[in-house]
Design a protein around this motif. Structure first.
Motif: not given
Length: 61
Positions: A45, A48-50, A52, A54, A56
């Motif tokens: 996860e 996955q956040i990296e 995107t 960052g 929102r």
């Protein structure tokens, strides 16, 4: 008397101790597997956040 036959006789003599030890080792192993799964999921996860960048993420959109 072979090693395996002696081990089998010991297990049969000490049934309660063997059962308790088996349960304890099963709980420890399950805990370790759960911790590993949670750690890998968290790393996935985070990746996955990296990806995107960052951005929102809003709920419902």
């Amino acid at each position: 008397m072979t090693f395996i036959s002696r081990a089998a006789r010991y297990v049969l003599r000490k049934r309660v101790r063997t059962a308790v030890l088996f349960i304890v080792l099963t709980i420890i192993t399950a805990s370790m597997l759960s911790a590993t799964a949670v750690s890998q999921a968290a790393q996935h996860e985070a990746g996955q956040i990296e990806k995107t960048g960052g951005r929102r993420i809003r709920a419902g959109q």
